[in-house]
Enzyme design. Structure first.
Site, PDB file in Angstrom:
ATOM      1  N   LYS A 483      41.092   8.816 -17.773  1.00 47.26           N
ATOM      2  CA  LYS A 483      40.430   9.993 -16.919  1.00 47.26           C
ATOM      3  C   LYS A 483      39.465   9.394 -16.370  1.00 47.26           C
ATOM      4  O   LYS A 483      38.901   8.273 -16.345  1.00 47.26           O
ATOM      5  CB  LYS A 483      40.147  11.112 -17.760  1.00 47.26           C
ATOM      6  CG  LYS A 483      38.901  10.695 -18.912  1.00 47.26           C
ATOM      7  CD  LYS A 483      38.873  11.678 -20.123  1.00 47.26           C
ATOM      8  CE  LYS A 483      38.020  11.165 -21.408  1.00 47.26           C
ATOM      9  NZ  LYS A 483      38.139  11.903 -22.422  1.00 47.26           N
ATOM     10  N   ARG A 581      35.946  23.127 -27.855  1.00 43.85           N
ATOM     11  CA  ARG A 581      36.060  23.041 -26.610  1.00 43.85           C
ATOM     12  C   ARG A 581      37.326  23.609 -25.975  1.00 43.85           C
ATOM     13  O   ARG A 581      37.397  24.530 -25.484  1.00 43.85           O
ATOM     14  CB  ARG A 581      35.751  21.563 -26.101  1.00 43.85           C
ATOM     15  CG  ARG A 581      35.972  21.293 -24.639  1.00 43.85           C
ATOM     16  CD  ARG A 581      35.316  19.693 -24.585  1.00 43.85           C
ATOM     17  NE  ARG A 581      36.613  18.647 -24.806  1.00 43.85           N
ATOM     18  CZ  ARG A 581      36.545  17.451 -24.653  1.00 43.85           C
ATOM     19  NH1 ARG A 581      35.304  16.816 -24.225  1.00 43.85           N
ATOM     20  NH2 ARG A 581      37.514  16.782 -24.977  1.00 43.85           N
ATOM     21  N   TYR A 709       8.798   4.420  -1.183  1.00 45.09           N
ATOM     22  CA  TYR A 709       8.414   5.904  -1.011  1.00 45.09           C
ATOM     23  C   TYR A 709       7.377   6.389  -2.095  1.00 45.09           C
ATOM     24  O   TYR A 709       7.279   5.903  -3.151  1.00 45.09           O
ATOM     25  CB  TYR A 709       9.511   6.811  -1.359  1.00 45.09           C
ATOM     26  CG  TYR A 709      10.777   6.846  -0.038  1.00 45.09           C
ATOM     27  CD1 TYR A 709      10.467   7.181   1.111  1.00 45.09           C
ATOM     28  CD2 TYR A 709      12.077   6.482  -0.535  1.00 45.09           C
ATOM     29  CE1 TYR A 709      11.170   7.276   2.169  1.00 45.09           C
ATOM     30  CE2 TYR A 709      13.004   6.523   0.407  1.00 45.09           C
ATOM     31  CZ  TYR A 709      12.599   7.049   1.758  1.00 45.09           C
ATOM     32  OH  TYR A 709      13.547   7.102   2.725  1.00 45.09           O
ATOM     33  N   MET A 758      17.824   5.937  -1.839  1.00 44.07           N
ATOM     34  CA  MET A 758      19.466   6.235  -1.539  1.00 44.07           C
ATOM     35  C   MET A 758      20.209   5.331  -1.771  1.00 44.07           C
ATOM     36  O   MET A 758      21.111   5.209  -2.601  1.00 44.07           O
ATOM     37  CB  MET A 758      19.428   7.304  -0.604  1.00 44.07           C
ATOM     38  CG  MET A 758      20.940   8.006  -0.469  1.00 44.07           C
ATOM     39  SD  MET A 758      21.299   8.602   0.912  1.00 44.07           S
ATOM     40  CE  MET A 758      20.084  10.306   0.777  1.00 44.07           C
TER      41      MET A 758
HETATM   42  C1  LIG Z   1      37.934  11.292 -23.677  1.00 41.15           C
HETATM   43  C2  LIG Z   1      38.597  11.592 -24.777  1.00 41.15           C
HETATM   44  C3  LIG Z   1      38.994  10.723 -25.476  1.00 41.15           C
HETATM   45  C4  LIG Z   1      38.557   9.308 -25.919  1.00 41.15           C
HETATM   46  O1  LIG Z   1      37.276   9.300 -26.336  1.00 41.15           O
HETATM   47  P1  LIG Z   1      36.307   7.869 -26.307  1.00 41.15           P
HETATM   48  O2  LIG Z   1      35.230   8.322 -27.229  1.00 41.15           O
HETATM   49  O3  LIG Z   1      36.011   7.435 -24.873  1.00 41.15           O
HETATM   50  O4  LIG Z   1      37.214   6.920 -26.923  1.00 41.15           O
HETATM   51  C5  LIG Z   1      39.834  10.860 -26.681  1.00 41.15           C
HETATM   52  N1  LIG Z   1      40.411  12.260 -26.839  1.00 41.15           N
HETATM   53  C6  LIG Z   1      39.908  13.118 -25.917  1.00 41.15           C
HETATM   54  C7  LIG Z   1      40.346  14.652 -26.155  1.00 41.15           C
HETATM   55  C8  LIG Z   1      39.126  12.925 -24.990  1.00 41.15           C
HETATM   56  O5  LIG Z   1      38.789  14.062 -24.057  1.00 41.15           O
END
Ligand SMILES: *Cc1c(COP(=O)(O)O)cnc(C)c1O
Length: 814
Positions: A483, A581, A709, A758
């Site tokens: 992801k 969640r 700055y 920036m």
């Molecule tokens: C992102 C995620 C993972 C991986 O987590 P890590 O801590 O990066 O290994 C596993 N399961 C779910 C549902 C996630 O959202």
């Protein structure tokens, strides 16, 4: 190499089961994915902790491979090929290589040590190739598998060998010694690499020295610690900078970018200039010079050749090209062995149907040109290359051997025809010897990027994947989370590598991430963690697999799926066990079961949950309660629905902290990208991303003057300031400035002074020897993303995923 099976059987003490033992073998392979496997290949089914070669035999037979070395014959393939059954396939490969080595009787240089092996090997090849036909290890093939494969590249025309041997733990060197049997040894620098694999530094040195048990001479830096372990019977040829009793006494002086050596040997003193300054390169060069002295070269030749040493680039780099091309840059070497490796890499990384090879003349094959280019042509055909562009006088003469080819005498002619070659939507391997200056071709093809890049080490990704795999039971499947653009490290390229490693699932957050992977040709199943209702049709169309976490979502999905008359469409059910969640809670289970009971529209591929505290043992009781609730609820689901889906709950830190809860699969995330929250574990991971930039400008300011700055930095004394073209828009937090953070220039930390802008930031380089254009490391090994995150009171995930997409990603493999 040409051998008959009949000849090989007794050498590896195999039990032969097959039809045709007079078959001729001309290639050895251990890689089931190589397109180079053919009917004359002998495939060794090697079993590692993560992979078993036996499981690919069926697929290989389909592709035309006929001969296998195995420990057992898998039932399905029995009777379908020739099998050489042995107790241990790796040992059989080593035995065969050792036998093969014994057929040749020319000097062989064996190199080991902690650092510098590959560079010494490449330089020696350069220095000695005018006078010898050399066979050397390709790239850094120096392992228990790499060494035998390297040795099997020897042929009758070679008259000098250069092989490196690398070990990471005890009792490995003896095996490599038997295969290489060097006649000349070189011990390069001994550093701290792989210390964890040895009980002590003394043991490590003793183990390395085992490579030299039967050499005629051992070349080494005279050094008390090491000399104490060297067998007195072995003749040494030593050099030293502070001990005149060494065979060669050397003093060094830096002059600008060069190092001048005064070399005293046999009462004679003469200068040698090396175009490097850093300690490591100088030592490597001296080892090479020692070989030349030992071979009896005169000072003049040594001087001229050493002055031409060059930076060794061992990496195959993947770059974005113009008109949607992808470029694999291997523009520094061209020999037959490394061409084979590069073609395999091309196949792993290809992102387009069309594959183009730009190839220079090939040197040092040990074959005559007719034979050589016939073999190259075979190789190109088996790798399904769509077109060949040959550059060089010799390859041009053999143009007729290649289908769909054009040739040019040199890069200048190629450049003149560049527009007519219509590069577009293809993966291009650029492979040429140094003298051909193929870097000019790469620069013509490369998309112009700015100077800040995130370099991604694909070897490190593989290493980390294997590290976590080794923690799992053999049956446990692996989903890898890619992801957010592979945690900022690259979506497609990482996914492609994972596909190559045969991971079972990929995980993304949103449908469009999955769609772009599928469009790029990824075929591994992909789970979408947060599929919005509006994306359901697209999910179905692209064969993505939604994670369903609510009754409402389930009903909505079923409605669309039923309209489309789908059968057994794969879905995943998420249970909330305390993260709060996403997910079904206990109270939803009855309704969930009643909807899914006897439903044929969808198939529940997996049931999962996610832990809130797997990284922090302070919350161990809570974590255990999540696992217990997962066990309870998933078991209820499974028995009520009479299904056996994959169950999974662990993320990276869960794999390490709760190994008993592996169930059928785990979901690896941050660990793949080289980051652990456990200091001990961190040592075993390799750094994946290095954020690099360059110095744009250097100036010196007086005491009392300010930088940036708001004048937040005021110089207390005369200060040298360098400006780096990377800023908060690239993802470098502003709070990392004003004296807190640093970058690394020429191995030294340079504090960030004033506020980060920036697109730029300024650093103090008063005590650093550097100039405009020098490379700058913003993060990588040092400072690590973990370190930066701690200093900024956040987590490494946020730093990694925050690097802006305007920073180009460049992928490489060593
Ligand atoms: C992102 C995620 C993972 C991986 O987590 P890590 O801590 O990066 O290994 C596993 N399961 C779910 C549902 C996630 O959202």
């Amino acid at each position: 190499m040409t051998q008959t099976l009949r000849n090989i059987i007794p050498i590896i003490k195999a039990n032969w089961i097959g039809q045709n033992d007079v078959a001729v073998i001309d290639a050895i392979s251990i890689d089931s994915r190589s397109l180079q496997n053919g009917e004359n290949t002998l495939f060794f089914a090697i079993s590692g902790p993560n992979n078993d070669g036996h499981s690919y035999i069926e697929e290989l037979i389909e592709k035309g491979v006929k001969h296998f070395v195995v420990t057992h014959i898998p039932e399905k393939v029995s009777g379908k090929a020739n099998f050489l059954v042995v107790e241990n396939t790796l040992e059989a490969l080593q035995k065969f290589a050792s036998y093969y080595r014994s057929l040749f009787d020319f000097p062989i240089i064996g190199i080991t040590g902690s650092n510098g092996k590959t560079i010494i090997k490449e330089w020696l090849n350069f220095l000695l190739s005018p006078d010898y036909n050399i066979i050397r290890s390709p790239k850094s093939y120096n392992s228990q598998v790499g060494v035998p494969l390297s040795i099997l590249g020897i042929n009758e025309k070679h008259n000098l060998g250069i092989f490196e041997a690398g070990i990471s733990t005890m009792n490995e060197m003896e095996k490599l010694q038997k295969i290489i049997r060097p006649t000349i040894g070189i011990l390069s620098n001994i550093g701290s690499a792989h210390d964890e694999g040895f009980p002590s530094v003394a043991e490590k040195i003793k183990e390395k020295l085992k490579l030299f048990t039967s050499v005629n001479v051992l070349i080494l830096n005279k050094n008390k610690t090491i000399n104490a372990f060297v067998n007195q019977k072995i003749k040494t040829f030593s050099w030293c900078s502070d001990d005149k009793s060494a065979d060669v006494y050397i003093t060094k002086k830096n002059t600008g970018d060069l190092t001048e050596l005064q070399v005293t040997y046999k009462e004679d003193t003469f200068p040698i200039v090396i175009p490097f300054q850093d300690q490591a390169s100088v030592e490597n060069a001296i080892h090479c010079m020692m070989v030349m002295l030992y071979f009896g070269y005169n000072h003049k030749v040594i001087q001229t050749r050493m002055a031409q040493l060059y930076p060794v680039e061992m990496r195959l780099k993947v770059k974005n090209g113009i008109y949607n091309c992808t470029i694999i840059d291997d523009s520094y070497s061209s020999d037959f062995q490394s061409l084979k490796i590069a073609l395999d890499f091309l196949e792993h990384q290809k992102q387009h149907k069309k594959k183009t090879l730009i190839l220079s003349d090939i040197f040092q094959s040990g074959l005559n040109n007719e034979e050589l280019y016939s073999q190259v042509s075979q190789l190109i055909i088996s790798n399904k290359i769509s077109r060949v562009i040959g550059i060089g006088e010799t390859i041009s003469q053999y143009k007729s051997k290649f289908i769909n080819s054009v040739t040019f005498k040199n890069v200048v002619e190629f450049a003149q025809s560049f527009d007519r070659l219509n590069f577009e939507n293809e993966t291009i391997l650029v492979k040429g010897a140094r003298d051909f200056h193929f870097e000019e071709i790469v620069s013509m093809l490369e998309e112009k990027t700015h100077e800040t890049v995130l370099e991604i080490n694909l070897n490190a990704v593989s290493h980390n994947l294997n590290f976590f795999k080794s923690k799992l039971a053999p049956k446990t499947k692996m989903m890898v989370m890619v992801k957010a653009f592979g945690y900022g490290n690259g979506g497609f390229e990482i996914a492609k590598l994972l596909e190559h490693h045969k991971v079972d699932y990929l995980g993304v957050a949103f449908a469009d991430e999955g769609i772009s992977l599928k469009n790029a040709g990824i075929t591994v199943p992909i789970m979408v963690m947060n599929p919005e209702t509006t994306s359901f049709p697209a999910i179905i169309q692209h064969h993505l697999e939604p994670e369903i976490y609510s009754i409402k979502g389930l009903k909505a999905f079923l409605k669309i799926a039923e309209q489309k008359k789908l059968k057994n469409f794969p879905i995943h059910l998420k249970i909330d066990t305390g993260m709060h969640r996403l997910g079904f809670e206990e109270e939803h289970l009855a309704e969930l079961i009643s909807i899914l009971k006897d439903n044929e529209t969808v198939q529940i591929k997996s049931v999962l949950s996610h832990m809130a505290t797997s990284d922090d043992l302070k919350h161990d009781a809570f974590a255990q309660s999540q696992i217990a609730l997962f066990e309870k609820l998933s078991t209820q689901l499974l028995s009520a629905l009479k299904i056996k889906p994959i169950r999974h709950i662990l993320n990276t830190s869960g794999i390490s902290n709760y190994p008993d809860a592996q169930y059928d699969m785990v979901r690896l995330g941050i660990g793949l990208y080289g980051i652990s929250n456990d200091e001990e574990e961190q040592k075993y991971l390799e750094n994946v991303g290095t954020l690099k930039s360059v110095i744009s400008q250097i100036r010196t300011i007086d005491q009392g003057e300010s930088v940036g700055y708001g004048r937040r930095f005021i110089a207390e004394k005369e200060t040298k300031i360098a400006t780096i073209p990377i800023g908060y828009a690239d993802g470098i937090r502003r709070s990392w400035g004003n004296g807190l953070g640093y970058v690394v220039i020429n191995n030294k930390p340079a504090k960030i002074v004033g506020s980060i802008c920036m697109d730029m930031l300024m650093v103090d380089v008063t005590n650093i020897d550097c100039k405009e254009g020098n490379a700058v490391i913003v993060f990588g090994e040092n400072p690590s993303v973990n370190h930066i995150a701690k200093q900024l009171n956040t987590i490494p995930y946020e730093i990694l995923t925050g690097i802006s997409q305007r920073v180009k990603r460049v992928f490489f493999r060593e």
